[in-house]
Design a protein around this motif. Structure first.
Motif, PDB file in Angstrom:
ATOM      1  N   LEU A 113       5.967   6.800  -9.310  1.00 55.74           N
ATOM      2  CA  LEU A 113       6.897   6.375  -8.948  1.00 55.74           C
ATOM      3  C   LEU A 113       7.167   5.356  -9.102  1.00 55.74           C
ATOM      4  O   LEU A 113       7.894   4.611  -9.545  1.00 55.74           O
ATOM      5  N   HIS A 120      10.405   3.142  -8.306  1.00 54.16           N
ATOM      6  CA  HIS A 120      10.059   4.305  -7.064  1.00 54.16           C
ATOM      7  C   HIS A 120      12.118   5.188  -7.281  1.00 54.16           C
ATOM      8  O   HIS A 120      12.526   5.254  -6.114  1.00 54.16           O
ATOM      9  N   GLU A 143       2.161   8.740  -7.436  1.00 52.54           N
ATOM     10  CA  GLU A 143       2.150   7.223  -7.458  1.00 52.54           C
ATOM     11  C   GLU A 143       3.091   6.837  -8.957  1.00 52.54           C
ATOM     12  O   GLU A 143       2.995   5.800  -9.018  1.00 52.54           O
TER      13      GLU A 143
END
Length: 350
Positions: free
Chosen positions: A46, A51, A43
């Motif tokens: 990301l 992303h 995460e």
């Protein structure tokens, strides 16, 4: 540490076709490896890479894709992502972490940590080095944009890259993929050598006397590296040693002098398109002026000309076969430092 890594890799290879995956818990992966580096969550990366946006791609290679990112603490990072379920590439991933765990040098790219999501999705996190690669500046996109690197800067780059390699060899590590695209440059054009996926640690030889253990002189292994930079002796005999890196560095010196790529099929189709062959030929036949980048203002009888000539002679020595004729990277570093000071000219290093 190698035993820990080998055990993990064995576990990986036996599990890769099974539905279960390595634990997603960061501490589990950390304890499996036994390293002290930070383990990033998926995460975190990301968010840092937006992303894994295609606009943030820094490069693509046989390993995977490298993304630019920014952590919440403000640090800019480069995320090297492996997304293939491939034993060989996973082994390179493990090898790179093992090598990086042993190293600390101002001219090696800083390693921040790693991340895993699944067996087939592994990532290394490095400091982002903002100014591209040496290849970009010599014959790539930055050169095409009009960026010119003066000779004294090129000499400093050569010295810093040689310093990093001498440090690696003193640590018993052979890089095996030295090339201008693996020499990163920061905003001040300081060197950060990168990409240790193919690096090889030489085995320790334990003496029966009271002397300390030393590293073996070579390791037997199938040739690895990049076309145009691979040591011919290594390619022929499958024995890699520190002088294999010396050869590759000789090609980089030829690039620094000429601003030409290591391999270029746009040259004369009747000639082998290797810069190493071209450089050896021009230097040996006293036609160095035909090799040197015209932008450098080469004149044999001026200060820059003498410095370039000395570096060209050093490159010639690095490219010698058999490998026993080549200098060590420690000798290469000392020679380059002498050339910079003006106390080690052409005749002194022949």
């Amino acid at each position: 540490m190698r035993c820990v890594l080998f055990s993990w890799f064995q576990c990986y290879t036996t599990r890769k076709n099974q539905p279960q995956q390595i634990s997603n818990h960061p501490q589990q992966f950390s304890s499996d490896f036994g390293f002290q580096f930070h383990t990033f969550s998926y995460e975190e990366l990301l968010i840092a890479t937006k992303h894994f946006a295609s606009s943030g791609i820094l490069g693509k290679g046989s390993f995977g894709i490298v993304y630019h990112g920014k952590l919440q603490d403000g640090r800019q990072i480069a995320v090297k992502s492996l997304r293939e379920n491939n034993d060989k590439k996973v082994q390179q991933f493990v090898n790179e972490i093992e090598v990086l765990s042993k190293l600390s040098h101002q001219n090696l790219v800083p390693f921040y940590g790693y991340c895993h999501r699944h067996d087939h999705e592994l990532m290394l996190v490095f400091e982002f080095v903002s100014n591209g690669t040496l290849a970009d500046h010599l014959h790539g996109k930055r050169k095409k944009q009009g960026t010119l690197v003066p000779w004294h800067t090129r000499l400093n780059i050569a010295i810093e890259a040689a310093s990093a390699l001498a440090y690696l060899h003193n640590s018993g590590i052979i890089h095996r993929d030295i090339k201008s695209s693996n020499i990163l440059l920061d905003d001040n054009l300081c060197v950060k050598v990168a990409d240790f996926g193919l690096s090889r640690t030489l085995p320790l030889v334990v003496s029966t006397s009271k002397e300390a253990a030393t590293f073996a002189s070579h390791a037997s292994t199938a040739p690895q590296g990049t076309n145009g930079y691979i040591d011919p002796d290594y390619f022929q005999f499958h024995r890699v040693c520190d002088k294999s890196d010396t050869y590759s560095f000789g090609v980089v010196l030829a690039e620094i002098i000429s601003s030409l790529p290591a391999v270029d099929d746009t040259w004369n189709p009747y000639e082998v398109p290797l810069l190493s062959h071209l450089a050896m030929n021009k230097i040996q036949n006293e036609a160095l002026h035909e090799l040197v980048d015209p932008c450098l203002g080469f004149q044999p009888d001026n200060e820059i000309g003498e410095s370039i000539t000395a570096v060209a002679e050093l490159a010639f020595q690095c490219l010698q076969c058999p490998k026993e004729l080549r200098p060590s990277m420690k000798q290469v570093l000392e020679t380059l430092q002498g050339i910079k000071k003006g106390i080690w000219g052409f005749h002194q290093i022949t």
